[in-house]
Scaffold this motif. Structure first.
Motif, mmCIF file in Angstrom:
data_model
loop_
_atom_site.group_PDB
_atom_site.id
_atom_site.type_symbol
_atom_site.label_atom_id
_atom_site.label_comp_id
_atom_site.label_asym_id
_atom_site.label_seq_id
_atom_site.Cartn_x
_atom_site.Cartn_y
_atom_site.Cartn_z
ATOM 1 N N SER A 152 -21.574 -45.423 10.319
ATOM 2 C CA SER A 152 -20.542 -46.437 10.134
ATOM 3 C C SER A 152 -19.670 -46.500 11.383
ATOM 4 C CB SER A 152 -19.667 -46.069 8.930
ATOM 5 O OG SER A 152 -18.943 -44.867 9.192
ATOM 6 N N SER A 153 -18.808 -47.517 11.450
ATOM 7 C CA SER A 153 -17.907 -47.643 12.598
ATOM 8 C C SER A 153 -16.963 -46.451 12.681
ATOM 9 C CB SER A 153 -17.117 -48.953 12.509
ATOM 10 O OG SER A 153 -16.385 -49.016 11.293
ATOM 11 N N LEU A 154 -16.559 -45.900 11.536
ATOM 12 C CA LEU A 154 -15.691 -44.720 11.521
ATOM 13 C C LEU A 154 -16.413 -43.523 12.128
ATOM 14 C CD1 LEU A 154 -13.111 -43.217 10.667
ATOM 15 C CD2 LEU A 154 -14.195 -42.827 8.429
ATOM 16 N N GLU A 155 -17.652 -43.315 11.743
ATOM 17 C CA GLU A 155 -18.437 -42.199 12.281
ATOM 18 C C GLU A 155 -18.684 -42.383 13.773
ATOM 19 O OE1 GLU A 155 -21.496 -40.784 8.920
ATOM 20 O OE2 GLU A 155 -21.340 -42.968 9.088
ATOM 21 N N ASN A 156 -19.008 -43.606 14.165
ATOM 22 C CA ASN A 156 -19.252 -43.884 15.580
ATOM 23 C C ASN A 156 -18.008 -43.649 16.427
ATOM 24 O OD1 ASN A 156 -21.991 -44.667 16.229
ATOM 25 N ND2 ASN A 156 -21.712 -46.437 14.901
ATOM 26 N N ALA A 157 -16.843 -43.967 15.856
ATOM 27 C CA ALA A 157 -15.587 -43.805 16.588
ATOM 28 C C ALA A 157 -15.290 -42.333 16.874
ATOM 29 C CB ALA A 157 -14.437 -44.424 15.807
ATOM 30 N N ILE B 212 -19.857 -35.162 5.515
ATOM 31 C CA ILE B 212 -20.171 -35.955 4.329
ATOM 32 C C ILE B 212 -19.001 -36.857 3.940
ATOM 33 C CG2 ILE B 212 -20.628 -35.795 1.852
ATOM 34 C CD1 ILE B 212 -22.287 -33.236 2.537
ATOM 35 N N GLN B 213 -17.774 -36.313 3.973
ATOM 36 C CA GLN B 213 -16.608 -37.105 3.609
ATOM 37 C C GLN B 213 -16.367 -38.249 4.593
ATOM 38 O OE1 GLN B 213 -14.766 -37.022 0.798
ATOM 39 N NE2 GLN B 213 -16.310 -35.551 0.125
ATOM 40 N N MET B 214 -16.573 -37.973 5.883
ATOM 41 C CA MET B 214 -16.402 -39.027 6.878
ATOM 42 C C MET B 214 -17.432 -40.135 6.648
ATOM 43 S SD MET B 214 -16.291 -38.775 11.055
ATOM 44 C CE MET B 214 -14.916 -37.625 10.981
ATOM 45 N N ARG B 215 -18.633 -39.736 6.276
ATOM 46 C CA ARG B 215 -19.676 -40.731 6.016
ATOM 47 C C ARG B 215 -19.314 -41.578 4.794
ATOM 48 N NH1 ARG B 215 -24.153 -42.195 7.927
ATOM 49 N NH2 ARG B 215 -25.893 -43.000 6.724
ATOM 50 N N GLY C 297 -16.461 -43.903 5.709
ATOM 51 C CA GLY C 297 -16.943 -44.958 6.583
ATOM 52 C C GLY C 297 -17.695 -46.030 5.811
ATOM 53 N N ARG C 298 -18.499 -45.600 4.854
ATOM 54 C CA ARG C 298 -19.258 -46.559 4.047
ATOM 55 C C ARG C 298 -18.333 -47.350 3.130
ATOM 56 N NH1 ARG C 298 -25.034 -44.248 1.897
ATOM 57 N NH2 ARG C 298 -26.173 -44.639 3.822
ATOM 58 N N LYS C 299 -17.324 -46.655 2.584
ATOM 59 C CA LYS C 299 -16.371 -47.329 1.691
ATOM 60 C C LYS C 299 -15.613 -48.411 2.456
ATOM 61 C CE LYS C 299 -12.616 -46.359 -1.551
ATOM 62 N NZ LYS C 299 -11.724 -45.291 -2.121
ATOM 63 N N LYS C 300 -15.207 -48.078 3.683
ATOM 64 C CA LYS C 300 -14.491 -49.043 4.510
ATOM 65 C C LYS C 300 -15.393 -50.213 4.864
ATOM 66 C CE LYS C 300 -11.758 -49.389 8.746
ATOM 67 N NZ LYS C 300 -11.234 -48.660 9.936
ATOM 68 N N LYS C 301 -16.651 -49.909 5.180
ATOM 69 C CA LYS C 301 -17.609 -50.964 5.523
ATOM 70 C C LYS C 301 -17.838 -51.896 4.342
ATOM 71 C CE LYS C 301 -22.353 -51.653 7.151
ATOM 72 N NZ LYS C 301 -23.619 -50.986 7.558
ATOM 73 N N ASP C 302 -18.004 -51.320 3.148
ATOM 74 C CA ASP C 302 -18.218 -52.123 1.935
ATOM 75 C C ASP C 302 -16.993 -52.974 1.621
ATOM 76 O OD1 ASP C 302 -20.715 -51.014 1.697
ATOM 77 O OD2 ASP C 302 -20.118 -49.510 0.231
#
Length: 227
Positions: free
Chosen positions: A76-81, A211-214, A217-222
């Motif tokens: 996700s963008s959060l993970e990439n950041a 795992i929590q960051m993932r 990140g997915r929650k934010k993307k959704d």
């Protein structure tokens, strides 16, 4: 644009994360008494083997398409950041030691501090190398562009571009592996300093963070997709 390497590694990574979640569940319920030290060591070995499997798969895929790992489609963008040269920054592990582990002996603290200094030096080395590659890439582009202006043969143009790209890919692959080796060295070094149950706690903290960051990140993307 998604490449085939990116698509294949996305599937691998989803499966790897699922296995990580299962291993985390085991880490969180393993008995903490010294009587169960063999069970603790067995779980630590399974978790380190899981991490090593990731790097084996990563290096094999990156050899085919290293650019996929500098902008991974499976994150996700959060993970990439939060990426540092295609992965987690080693110094984060030392912060987790301070947060997750409360009872370290004086000798352990001394060894962790010494290792922190050493790893920081290696992080700096990787960052300097990455900066050199970026500067070299800019210089190379200018050189190639100036040469291409003087070339009329399209085949020669293609050859020059192909050589430039091949050199860039090899350079990026080397820097990526340098960073991965620092990550592996950090993990191995800390586990050698810590006791089996402390190692369980550290690995659980690292897995939980990932795992929590993932999930976030997915929650934010959704959420962005819905909005």
């Amino acid at each position: 644009m998604a490449t085939q390497v990116g698509k294949n590694f996305s599937k691998y990574f989803e499966n790897w994360i699922s296995q990580l979640e299962e291993l985390l569940k085991l880490l969180l319920i393993v008995p903490r008494e010294s009587l169960y030290v063999k069970d603790q060591e067995s779980l630590v070995n399974k978790m380190t083997a899981h991490h090593k499997d990731y790097y084996t798969a990563k290096w094999a895929a990156a050899h085919e398409d290293v650019l996929a790992f500098f902008s991974p489609m499976w994150l996700s963008s959060l993970e990439n950041a939060n990426l540092w040269v295609t992965g987690w920054k080693p110094s984060i592990a030392f912060r987790l030691v301070g947060v997750a582990l409360s009872q370290l002996s004086d000798e352990q603290l001394k060894n962790v501090d010494a290792m922190r200094v050493k790893i920081k030096g290696e992080e700096d080395k990787v960052e300097r190398e990455m900066e050199r590659k970026q500067v070299a890439l800019g210089d190379r582009k200018m050189v190639e562009l100036s040469r291409m202006r003087r070339v009329d043969d399209n085949n020669e143009l293609d050859r020059l571009v192909e050589l430039a790209l091949k050199g860039l890919m090899m350079s990026l692959e080397r820097v990526m592996k340098m960073a991965d080796c620092v990550r592996l060295k950090t993990l191995k070094g800390l586990l050698e300093i810590l006791s089996p149950i402390q190692s369980v706690d550290l690995l659980a903290a690292i897995a939980t963070l990932q795992i929590q960051m993932r999930k976030r990140g997915r929650k934010k993307k959704d959420s962005n997709v819905v909005n």
